[in-house]
Design a protein around this motif. Structure first.
Motif, PDB file in Angstrom:
ATOM      1  N   GLN A 107       0.943  -1.097  -0.080  1.00  0.00           N
ATOM      2  CA  GLN A 107       0.090  -0.178   0.002  1.00  0.00           C
ATOM      3  C   GLN A 107       0.708   1.182   0.185  1.00  0.00           C
ATOM      4  OE1 GLN A 107      -3.409  -0.255  -0.199  1.00  0.00           O
ATOM      5  NE2 GLN A 107      -2.988  -2.270  -0.254  1.00  0.00           N
ATOM      6  N   GLY A 108       2.229   1.097   0.051  1.00  0.00           N
ATOM      7  CA  GLY A 108       3.185   2.380   0.076  1.00  0.00           C
ATOM      8  C   GLY A 108       4.278   1.765   0.795  1.00  0.00           C
ATOM      9  N   PHE A 109       5.235   3.027   1.032  1.00  0.00           N
ATOM     10  CA  PHE A 109       6.380   2.750   1.611  1.00  0.00           C
ATOM     11  C   PHE A 109       6.335   3.320   3.064  1.00  0.00           C
ATOM     12  CE2 PHE A 109      10.381   4.079   3.051  1.00  0.00           C
ATOM     13  CZ  PHE A 109      11.350   3.078   3.065  1.00  0.00           C
ATOM     14  N   PHE A 110       6.577   2.737   4.131  1.00  0.00           N
ATOM     15  CA  PHE A 110       6.479   3.162   5.174  1.00  0.00           C
ATOM     16  C   PHE A 110       7.699   3.099   6.362  1.00  0.00           C
ATOM     17  CE2 PHE A 110       2.147   2.009   4.233  1.00  0.00           C
ATOM     18  CZ  PHE A 110       1.581   3.414   4.383  1.00  0.00           C
ATOM     19  N   SER A 111       8.365   4.012   6.692  1.00  0.00           N
ATOM     20  CA  SER A 111       9.849   3.682   7.430  1.00  0.00           C
ATOM     21  C   SER A 111       9.516   2.545   8.618  1.00  0.00           C
ATOM     22  CB  SER A 111      10.071   5.221   7.967  1.00  0.00           C
ATOM     23  OG  SER A 111      11.348   5.064   8.446  1.00  0.00           O
ATOM     24  N   PRO A 112      10.472   1.740   8.469  1.00  0.00           N
ATOM     25  CA  PRO A 112      10.237   0.662   9.621  1.00  0.00           C
ATOM     26  C   PRO A 112      10.947   1.503  11.012  1.00  0.00           C
ATOM     27  CG  PRO A 112      12.226   0.136   8.129  1.00  0.00           C
ATOM     28  CD  PRO A 112      11.400   1.452   7.687  1.00  0.00           C
ATOM     29  N   THR A 113      11.793   2.126  11.004  1.00  0.00           N
ATOM     30  CA  THR A 113      12.407   2.740  12.107  1.00  0.00           C
ATOM     31  C   THR A 113      13.157   4.059  11.899  1.00  0.00           C
ATOM     32  OG1 THR A 113      14.425   1.790  11.974  1.00  0.00           O
ATOM     33  CG2 THR A 113      13.041   0.556  13.486  1.00  0.00           C
ATOM     34  N   SER A 114      12.795   5.027  12.474  1.00  0.00           N
ATOM     35  CA  SER A 114      13.040   6.559  12.125  1.00  0.00           C
ATOM     36  C   SER A 114      13.080   7.215  13.558  1.00  0.00           C
ATOM     37  CB  SER A 114      12.263   7.166  11.199  1.00  0.00           C
ATOM     38  OG  SER A 114      12.722   8.587  10.874  1.00  0.00           O
ATOM     39  N   TRP A 115      14.305   7.878  13.764  1.00  0.00           N
ATOM     40  CA  TRP A 115      14.062   8.655  15.000  1.00  0.00           C
ATOM     41  C   TRP A 115      14.013  10.115  14.841  1.00  0.00           C
ATOM     42  CZ3 TRP A 115      13.940   6.841  19.807  1.00  0.00           C
ATOM     43  CH2 TRP A 115      14.350   5.535  20.008  1.00  0.00           C
ATOM     44  N   TRP A 116      13.864  10.464  13.565  1.00  0.00           N
ATOM     45  CA  TRP A 116      13.830  11.870  13.029  1.00  0.00           C
ATOM     46  C   TRP A 116      12.326  12.562  13.455  1.00  0.00           C
ATOM     47  CZ3 TRP A 116      17.755  14.760  12.221  1.00  0.00           C
ATOM     48  CH2 TRP A 116      18.877  14.063  11.935  1.00  0.00           C
ATOM     49  N   PRO A 117      11.433  11.736  13.704  1.00  0.00           N
ATOM     50  CA  PRO A 117       9.948  12.267  13.978  1.00  0.00           C
ATOM     51  C   PRO A 117      10.133  12.867  15.306  1.00  0.00           C
ATOM     52  CG  PRO A 117       9.477  10.512  12.395  1.00  0.00           C
ATOM     53  CD  PRO A 117      11.140  10.564  12.595  1.00  0.00           C
ATOM     54  N   LEU A 118      10.617  11.797  16.049  1.00  0.00           N
ATOM     55  CA  LEU A 118      10.972  12.156  17.499  1.00  0.00           C
ATOM     56  C   LEU A 118      11.624  13.481  17.671  1.00  0.00           C
ATOM     57  CD1 LEU A 118      10.170  11.448  20.549  1.00  0.00           C
ATOM     58  CD2 LEU A 118      12.518   9.922  20.338  1.00  0.00           C
ATOM     59  N   MET A 119      12.826  13.558  17.266  1.00  0.00           N
ATOM     60  CA  MET A 119      13.781  14.666  17.074  1.00  0.00           C
ATOM     61  C   MET A 119      12.852  15.976  16.613  1.00  0.00           C
ATOM     62  SD  MET A 119      16.681  16.190  16.997  1.00  0.00           S
ATOM     63  CE  MET A 119      17.571  17.526  16.347  1.00  0.00           C
ATOM     64  N   LEU A 120      11.987  15.752  15.573  1.00  0.00           N
ATOM     65  CA  LEU A 120      11.416  17.019  15.073  1.00  0.00           C
ATOM     66  C   LEU A 120      10.314  17.479  16.086  1.00  0.00           C
ATOM     67  CD1 LEU A 120      10.931  18.999  12.724  1.00  0.00           C
ATOM     68  CD2 LEU A 120       9.453  17.333  11.702  1.00  0.00           C
ATOM     69  N   CYS A 121       9.405  16.510  16.626  1.00  0.00           N
ATOM     70  CA  CYS A 121       8.466  16.839  17.531  1.00  0.00           C
ATOM     71  C   CYS A 121       8.912  17.389  18.795  1.00  0.00           C
ATOM     72  CB  CYS A 121       7.534  15.728  17.969  1.00  0.00           C
ATOM     73  SG  CYS A 121       6.874  15.169  16.480  1.00  0.00           S
ATOM     74  N   LEU A 122      10.171  16.952  19.385  1.00  0.00           N
ATOM     75  CA  LEU A 122      10.642  17.500  20.673  1.00  0.00           C
ATOM     76  C   LEU A 122      11.105  19.043  20.490  1.00  0.00           C
ATOM     77  CD1 LEU A 122      12.535  14.450  22.181  1.00  0.00           C
ATOM     78  CD2 LEU A 122      10.418  15.623  23.036  1.00  0.00           C
TER      79      LEU A 122
END
Length: 132
Positions: free
Chosen positions: A75-90
């Protein structure tokens, strides 16, 4: 996509009615502004999905005679592990906290937010996850 577009269209109509009822019953400008923004966002999603549905062929969810197995597969490509969303949210949380606490905090948090956006966008252009 047409089904989803119609769903968001109905939700936009419902929210328009709720904005009017909320304003008449409460006269609260903050809640009314929030409902207006939710209505606008719902309308944007409805427009985008409807516009995209006209440009592509109908999917299995748009046809009444579709079989369940037609929707199987990737159904698409979804990142299995990524720490960037956590960095960006913080970083964004600290940036917006600077609006409430003091603008001095924004000067320290904004570079981290920009770095988080950069890392999130270019995550698959370098390193072990590089796409060619």
């Amino acid at each position: 996509m047409k089904v989803t577009s119609k769903l968001f269209g109905w939700m936009t109509g419902f929210l328009i009615i709720m904005v009017a009822l909320y304003w008449i019953t409460s006269h609260d400008p903050t809640g009314t502004a929030a409902l207006i923004m939710a209505t606008g966002l719902s309308g944007l999603i409805c427009f985008y999905l409807g516009f995209t549905a006209h440009r592509i062929a109908p999917g299995p969810d748009d046809r009444a005679d579709a079989e369940p197995h037609e929707g199987a597969g990737d159904q698409g490509f979804f990142s299995p592990t990524s720490w960037w969303p956590l960095m960006l949210c913080l970083a964004l949380a600290a940036t917006f906290l600077g609006i409430a606490v003091g603008f001095w905090l924004m000067y320290f948090a904004a570079p981290f937010a920009l770095f988080g956006v950069y890392g999130f966008v270019f995550e698959y252009y370098r390193g072990e996850n590089k796409h060619y």
